[in-house]
Design a protein around this motif. Sequence first.
Motif: not given
Length: 663
Positions: A350, A353, A357, A389-394, A396-397
């Motif tokens: 986290i 990333l 970002y 893109a990073f909102s989707a990654l955060f 999920v993680i």
Amino acid sequence: MSIRRPDRPMTACWRYIASAVLFSRPSAGLTLWRKLSVCLLTGLLLNHAADPVPAQQTEPKLKVVEHIWGFDGRVQPGQFNPLSILLDNQTADAIDATATLQRVQGMLNVTGGQYVQPVFIAPAARRWIQFYPYVADSHQCEWRLEFDGRKIEDFTQPRAAWKLSNENTEQPPQVVILDRAGRITTQPAALKHLPENIFPPYATVTFGLHTVFLDHEPDWELPRQEAFMSWLKQGGRLHVLKDSRGEYPRFGGALLDLNQPLDRFTLGSGVVVRHAVQRGDVTEDLVRRVVVLDVLKGADEEFEQAIQEQMQQTGQGLGVAADTEPSSIDESFFRQMRELTLPDHAWWLIFLLALCYIGLIFPGCFLLSKRKDMHFLTTYGAIVGLSMAFSALFLVIGRRGYGETTNLQTLAVARAEDNTHWSVFEWNALFVTTGDDYSAGADDQQAVLSTADTMDRADAQVVTGNNAKIAMRIPPFSSQTFVDRRRLTSADWKLKIQDLDIQPSGLVKLQLSTGPDFPAGEHSQYLVLAGRRVYEMKYDPENRILQLFGQKQSLAQVCQPRFDYSYSSPWDTRLQNDDRTEREIFYDEALQQLMQRSLLDDLVNRPVRFELPSDRLRLYVYTEIPEEFSLRISADVSGTGRILFTKDLFLQERATDGRQPVD
């Protein structure tokens, strides 16, 4: 329960005046300011005219005649306290409604859950009802009584029988004399009076009561008789006086054991004393002499000197024995239980990333905008694309769902009433992964429950009785904390003292034999208290022998609270340098606070002043909570927890068995 508001003939008149003023022509000479003033005044008069005369002046209603907190008008912090309310139905109709009691914080903010019970009152009749709210601390607050959502009255929580104070003074405990139902008497003036018909029918709410004076056989049904005897065996003090005929009362039913032909005898941990006086001869001096206060014993000077020296040498500690409110222990347990269900996020990923970002936004997008061959919309598109893109990654993680399951965390203290009956006080945290309505309770057990964390509003309702339960609405991936006290039956441990040696310096030798139902497990710990010293013990499961083993320390030192202000974090050094899991660390460190909390059942608030009587030893068994001691939950849950059993071993019983007597 609804009250009809009658029409008043003056209302139409006021409405006519208001309309005349509001719709008058400008030529009437009223300026805008005067019009507004007249409108405001007219509105107030209209509102007053529309309201009927208060209900209590025009028609009968449900009225609170009297209310009694606890047993003598006070409450015991850290316990369930009875609130007895005498209601008068002043209507010609029967009242069949749902009564609720809830704590009010401030003016309008209701906190905690609701205590609920159905109530039926015949026309023009009076009836006592009882609630059993949990009082966590000594702070004053308000409680609200409602019938079918209609407010009846607010009650101010009275002063506590004990509270933290810088002064070296102790409050007297709750000591009462039982009066016959419906009989008003002021004798003796040295004692508080309690009508026998409002003595609680549940033993689980009697732990705030210290001493009872009695000069007659109470007119009780079986549940109240059993509750009274349970209170006595748990350590109550009963003083029997002569009746109006100059004779000692004769008891029947479940009270039959009180007829022993002795001036002083014990029942369990309790004591019964006969006095050759009538209630009119009971003086304040007699009350002071017979009410033995454990809390008035001298402080443990050896321990106090040790902590003063520690502070002087190391600069650590307070230098004095610290006292804590029961609410502090409750909050400490609940906070740590909630932390046990925090998701195990990949924090390193986290943060990595997050740095990526930030770097791509600046200077990445900034450098992109400086290129002459790039359109300015390209920069904005890159910013929007990176954000998505990073909102989707955060998402999920950092989501929940790292293997969490609906579970119940429990800590408990169980106090032995006799060989097979236990009074259990439990702290629970129910964590759920699906938002829904849940309930927890016990079948065919005397139980009282509460959300306990009364500073927060909880969507919960509590029903008391032999099939008590708490109904809660819990959001997904969250916890609801609550406490309960129950009286239940378990197998006999068959404890027996095999060898004992007590010297003036302390306990030298102790060996106990046990039965097959004695709790033995990998994480079990065994301690014994003699006087003011706690000794470690070791259990041999093959030979079923429990014997003295290890070091000793003072009870005050064991119960001294730990001041740890560092909340759980991913960098907790304890987890880095310890092979135990966070759950195991929590349960192991909870033992000290559980031992301190167990003393509240002795009405002892300051461990530094407590000394176990010389006629007994107290065995502590800290182990995983058995299945039979767990609550019934309305969902499939995985439960974990620890329980501290406390059981007194009486040395005089060993002497009467023909063995070596112990002074």
